[in-house]
Design a protein around this motif. Structure first.
Motif, PDB file in Angstrom:
ATOM      1  N   PHE A 188       0.867  -1.172   0.000  1.00 29.13           N
ATOM      2  CA  PHE A 188       0.000   0.000   0.000  1.00 29.13           C
ATOM      3  C   PHE A 188       0.906   1.226   0.000  1.00 29.13           C
ATOM      4  O   PHE A 188       1.646   1.466   0.964  1.00 29.13           O
ATOM      5  N   GLU A 189       0.869   1.988  -1.103  1.00 31.09           N
ATOM      6  CA  GLU A 189       1.767   3.120  -1.264  1.00 31.09           C
ATOM      7  C   GLU A 189       1.035   4.434  -1.023  1.00 31.09           C
ATOM      8  O   GLU A 189      -0.143   4.584  -1.374  1.00 31.09           O
ATOM      9  N   LEU A 190       1.756   5.387  -0.441  1.00 29.52           N
ATOM     10  CA  LEU A 190       1.184   6.686  -0.106  1.00 29.52           C
ATOM     11  C   LEU A 190       0.951   7.498  -1.379  1.00 29.52           C
ATOM     12  O   LEU A 190       1.893   7.834  -2.085  1.00 29.52           O
ATOM     13  N   ILE A 191      -0.321   7.809  -1.657  1.00 34.93           N
ATOM     14  CA  ILE A 191      -0.646   8.554  -2.883  1.00 34.93           C
ATOM     15  C   ILE A 191      -1.159   9.958  -2.581  1.00 34.93           C
ATOM     16  O   ILE A 191      -1.287  10.780  -3.489  1.00 34.93           O
ATOM     17  N   GLY A 192      -1.472  10.245  -1.301  1.00 35.23           N
ATOM     18  CA  GLY A 192      -1.982  11.576  -0.992  1.00 35.23           C
ATOM     19  C   GLY A 192      -1.844  11.932   0.472  1.00 35.23           C
ATOM     20  O   GLY A 192      -1.722  11.052   1.338  1.00 35.23           O
ATOM     21  N   TYR A 193      -1.827  13.223   0.723  1.00 34.31           N
ATOM     22  CA  TYR A 193      -1.726  13.730   2.094  1.00 34.31           C
ATOM     23  C   TYR A 193      -2.544  15.008   2.201  1.00 34.31           C
ATOM     24  O   TYR A 193      -2.462  15.888   1.334  1.00 34.31           O
ATOM     25  N   ASP A 194      -3.363  15.106   3.249  1.00 35.12           N
ATOM     26  CA  ASP A 194      -4.144  16.310   3.508  1.00 35.12           C
ATOM     27  C   ASP A 194      -4.012  16.682   4.977  1.00 35.12           C
ATOM     28  O   ASP A 194      -3.984  15.798   5.847  1.00 35.12           O
ATOM     29  N   ALA A 195      -3.931  17.976   5.247  1.00 35.64           N
ATOM     30  CA  ALA A 195      -3.822  18.428   6.631  1.00 35.64           C
ATOM     31  C   ALA A 195      -4.469  19.795   6.781  1.00 35.64           C
ATOM     32  O   ALA A 195      -4.476  20.603   5.847  1.00 35.64           O
ATOM     33  N   SER A 196      -5.018  20.027   7.978  1.00 39.56           N
ATOM     34  CA  SER A 196      -5.621  21.319   8.290  1.00 39.56           C
ATOM     35  C   SER A 196      -5.171  21.736   9.683  1.00 39.56           C
ATOM     36  O   SER A 196      -5.251  20.952  10.627  1.00 39.56           O
ATOM     37  N   HIS A 197      -4.673  22.971   9.786  1.00 38.84           N
ATOM     38  CA  HIS A 197      -4.240  23.513  11.073  1.00 38.84           C
ATOM     39  C   HIS A 197      -5.232  24.602  11.473  1.00 38.84           C
ATOM     40  O   HIS A 197      -5.363  25.617  10.783  1.00 38.84           O
ATOM     41  N   ASN A 198      -5.912  24.372  12.576  1.00 38.59           N
ATOM     42  CA  ASN A 198      -7.033  25.230  12.962  1.00 38.59           C
ATOM     43  C   ASN A 198      -6.759  25.997  14.252  1.00 38.59           C
ATOM     44  O   ASN A 198      -5.916  25.600  15.067  1.00 38.59           O
ATOM     45  N   ARG A 199      -7.513  27.062  14.417  1.00 31.44           N
ATOM     46  CA  ARG A 199      -7.581  27.786  15.685  1.00 31.44           C
ATOM     47  C   ARG A 199      -9.054  27.852  16.057  1.00 31.44           C
ATOM     48  O   ARG A 199      -9.791  28.726  15.627  1.00 31.44           O
ATOM     49  N   GLY A 200      -9.462  26.843  16.854  1.00 27.68           N
ATOM     50  CA  GLY A 200     -10.882  26.720  17.141  1.00 27.68           C
ATOM     51  C   GLY A 200     -11.625  26.362  15.866  1.00 27.68           C
ATOM     52  O   GLY A 200     -11.214  25.468  15.121  1.00 27.68           O
ATOM     53  N   PRO A 201     -12.714  27.053  15.537  1.00 26.82           N
ATOM     54  CA  PRO A 201     -13.461  26.754  14.305  1.00 26.82           C
ATOM     55  C   PRO A 201     -12.800  27.307  13.047  1.00 26.82           C
ATOM     56  O   PRO A 201     -13.193  26.975  11.931  1.00 26.82           O
ATOM     57  N   MET A 202     -11.778  28.153  13.213  1.00 21.71           N
ATOM     58  CA  MET A 202     -11.143  28.794  12.049  1.00 21.71           C
ATOM     59  C   MET A 202      -9.972  27.973  11.526  1.00 21.71           C
ATOM     60  O   MET A 202      -9.147  27.481  12.289  1.00 21.71           O
ATOM     61  N   VAL A 203      -9.926  27.848  10.215  1.00 21.23           N
ATOM     62  CA  VAL A 203      -8.807  27.185   9.556  1.00 21.23           C
ATOM     63  C   VAL A 203      -7.717  28.215   9.306  1.00 21.23           C
ATOM     64  O   VAL A 203      -7.930  29.208   8.601  1.00 21.23           O
ATOM     65  N   GLU A 204      -6.549  27.996   9.892  1.00 18.64           N
ATOM     66  CA  GLU A 204      -5.423  28.910   9.674  1.00 18.64           C
ATOM     67  C   GLU A 204      -4.690  28.570   8.380  1.00 18.64           C
ATOM     68  O   GLU A 204      -4.227  29.440   7.657  1.00 18.64           O
ATOM     69  N   SER A 205      -4.570  27.272   8.098  1.00 16.98           N
ATOM     70  CA  SER A 205      -3.945  26.842   6.848  1.00 16.98           C
ATOM     71  C   SER A 205      -4.336  25.398   6.573  1.00 16.98           C
ATOM     72  O   SER A 205      -4.676  24.645   7.492  1.00 16.98           O
ATOM     73  N   ASP A 206      -4.322  25.044   5.301  1.00 18.75           N
ATOM     74  CA  ASP A 206      -4.515  23.640   4.939  1.00 18.75           C
ATOM     75  C   ASP A 206      -3.646  23.324   3.732  1.00 18.75           C
ATOM     76  O   ASP A 206      -3.219  24.222   2.996  1.00 18.75           O
ATOM     77  N   ILE A 207      -3.386  22.045   3.563  1.00 19.73           N
ATOM     78  CA  ILE A 207      -2.534  21.610   2.459  1.00 19.73           C
ATOM     79  C   ILE A 207      -3.082  20.306   1.898  1.00 19.73           C
ATOM     80  O   ILE A 207      -3.620  19.477   2.640  1.00 19.73           O
ATOM     81  N   SER A 208      -3.000  20.146   0.586  1.00 21.69           N
ATOM     82  CA  SER A 208      -3.418  18.920  -0.073  1.00 21.69           C
ATOM     83  C   SER A 208      -2.351  18.540  -1.090  1.00 21.69           C
ATOM     84  O   SER A 208      -1.997  19.348  -1.961  1.00 21.69           O
ATOM     85  N   ILE A 209      -1.829  17.329  -0.956  1.00 26.11           N
ATOM     86  CA  ILE A 209      -0.766  16.857  -1.857  1.00 26.11           C
ATOM     87  C   ILE A 209      -1.239  15.589  -2.546  1.00 26.11           C
ATOM     88  O   ILE A 209      -1.678  14.636  -1.888  1.00 26.11           O
TER      89      ILE A 209
END
Length: 469
Positions: free
Chosen positions: A390-411
């Motif tokens: 099983f090979e890694l084909i994707g990565y997603d992350a979200s860095h939040n401050r409470g309900p607010m998304v400060e940054s997100d990334i999708s690879i």
């Protein structure tokens, strides 16, 4: 008569003295040296601190004298040998700058260097390793065959090989006074990192390994070291001598799970149980596109020594967790993947914050390994069954401050695209005030990461898996 008695007594005392002396001579010597034991994956090694007499007595009897590795230090010669593989920046005003620009590895991967900061030192043709010097004189090296870099390649000048080429000491200068040392094992003709020597010394609260000045092997499992970067109570340098004895554990029978069976429990190795919390006990879905529901199991070790008493949290089971994937073959299941300890315990210490929750799901034929961190966000790894793993084909992350998304990334490692959104409104108080700046980049994947080979998800650094073009 008195003379005779005195003579007999003297004879008895002499005989007793001889017996005691003989007894002492026949008794096995007991070492009073400080020793400790360290376990690292499948290895256990015992470290013993010696005195100088013991160290040099062992060194005197060493018959194995490894030959120095052949190296090319002349830049022009090395440049000709590596034409089409390694490219250098144009020279400086004196025409003497030998900075690294790009490497076209022999396996097809590429490394691009944006800055002229690493300068040629030597090429080692037998190892196919090229060595550079970076800022603060740190070592930067590459194995041109497979693209491995400094932490796995090391600096060949530190290599000391065991008599039968089974193990070797290696290391690299980190630019902060100390060298980071590790021991490599020969696996099918290729040396792979086995024991991070400096790291495990530090983790076990022992004296650090910083500057080794002498090293030799007496056999394939016994290494002797002389460390000199040690200060005594008078703040003066003094040497310290080590003997390291390596034992490689035999694979446990429990680690050899059956290949196929009708019963799911047959795939759970001995000394493990199926982890049955948070809905992780049985995850179902089609992972190989044959229309049948496959099964993913999360398992947990049952080592009693890993159950501790925490001063505020009470009894905590800190055994690690692993994953097993079973393909449904209609009338039986077939083992598709096993990795017995890639996840930390559910009772890990999150420090100031609580530890994230592990969540596993099957979606669109992909295996998703998610870490949910509540109000702080999440990160997720997407794996697809390909190339017998099983090979890694994707990565997603979200860095939040409470309900607010400060940054997100999708690879997306298949399309080689990266999309990142960052909130540029520092004064945002709720979601409606967030202003995102989007960045899109093309990336080059170094190589696919395999789920079976991930030793610890906490140590998996996504930024090291690709290069931005």
């Amino acid at each position: 008569m008195k003379k005779l008695i005195i003579l007999l007594l003297a004879t008895v005392f002499a005989l007793q003295s001889c017996e005691k002396k003989t007894s002492k001579q026949n008794k096995e010597p007991v070492s009073n040296n400080e020793t400790w034991e360290i376990k690292q994956d499948n290895f256990t090694y015992t470290v013993e601190i010696l005195d100088s007499l013991q160290f040099y007595a062992e060194q005197k009897n060493v018959k194995h004298k490894p030959e120095p590795l052949k190296k090319i230090t002349d830049f022009t010669s090395a440049q000709k040998m590596l034409k089409g593989v390694v490219e250098f920046w144009d020279g400086d005003e004196d025409g003497e700058s030998h900075g690294l620009r790009r490497i076209l590895f022999r396996n097809g991967n590429t490394f691009n260097n944006k800055y002229n900061e690493e300068f040629f030192v030597a090429y080692y043709p037998t190892e196919d390793i090229i060595l550079f010097e970076g800022g603060h004189s740190l070592d930067v090296s590459f194995t041109l065959t497979n693209g491995k870099q400094t932490q796995e390649t090391g600096n060949p000048e530190y290599i000391v090989t065991s008599p039968n080429n089974q193990y070797r000491l290696n290391g690299f200068y980190e630019g902060q006074d100390c060298v980071s040392y590790f021991i490599q094992k020969n696996v099918n003709g290729q040396f792979e990192n086995a024991i991070p020597l400096s790291e495990t010394f530090s983790k076990n609260n022992r004296k650090s390994i910083c500057q080794i000045k002498e090293a030799f092997w007496t056999n394939d499992h016994t290494l002797f070291l002389k460390e000199v970067f040690v200060f005594d109570s008078n703040n003066e340098l003094k040497p310290i001598y080590y003997k390291i004895s390596i034992t490689e554990a035999e694979p446990k029978p429990s680690q050899s799970a059956v290949f196929q069976s009708k019963n799911i429990s047959d795939f759970v190795p001995e000394d493990y149980v199926i982890y049955k919390e948070n809905g992780l006990e049985e995850i179902k879905g089609d992972l190989n596109k044959d229309g049948l529901e496959d099964i993913v199991l999360i398992i947990k070790a049952t080592d009693k020594s890993k159950v501790i008493k925490h001063e505020t949290r009470g009894e905590l089971d800190q055994n690690r967790r692993g994953i097993i994937v079973l393909f449904n073959k209609g009338n039986h299941y077939q083992l598709a993947l096993k990795n017995y300890d890639c996840f930390t315990s559910e009772n890990e210490d999150g420090g100031v914050y609580y530890a994230p929750d592990l969540n596993i799901e099957i979606k669109n034929g992909n295996l998703l390994i998610n870490y949910l961190h509540g109000r702080y966000g999440y990160w997720s790894y997407a794996f697809r069954h390909q190339n017998n793993d099983f090979e890694l084909i994707g990565y997603d992350a979200s860095h939040n401050r409470g309900p607010m998304v400060e940054s997100d990334i999708s690879i997306n490692f298949l399309t080689k695209k990266l999309i990142k959104n960052e909130n540029i409104n520092e004064n945002a108080q709720d979601e409606s005030e967030v202003v995102f700046k989007q960045t899109k980049q093309n990336i080059r994947l170094k190589e696919f990461t395999r789920l079976s080979e991930i030793t610890d998800f906490d140590q998996l650094k996504i930024s090291e898996l690709y290069i931005v073009e």
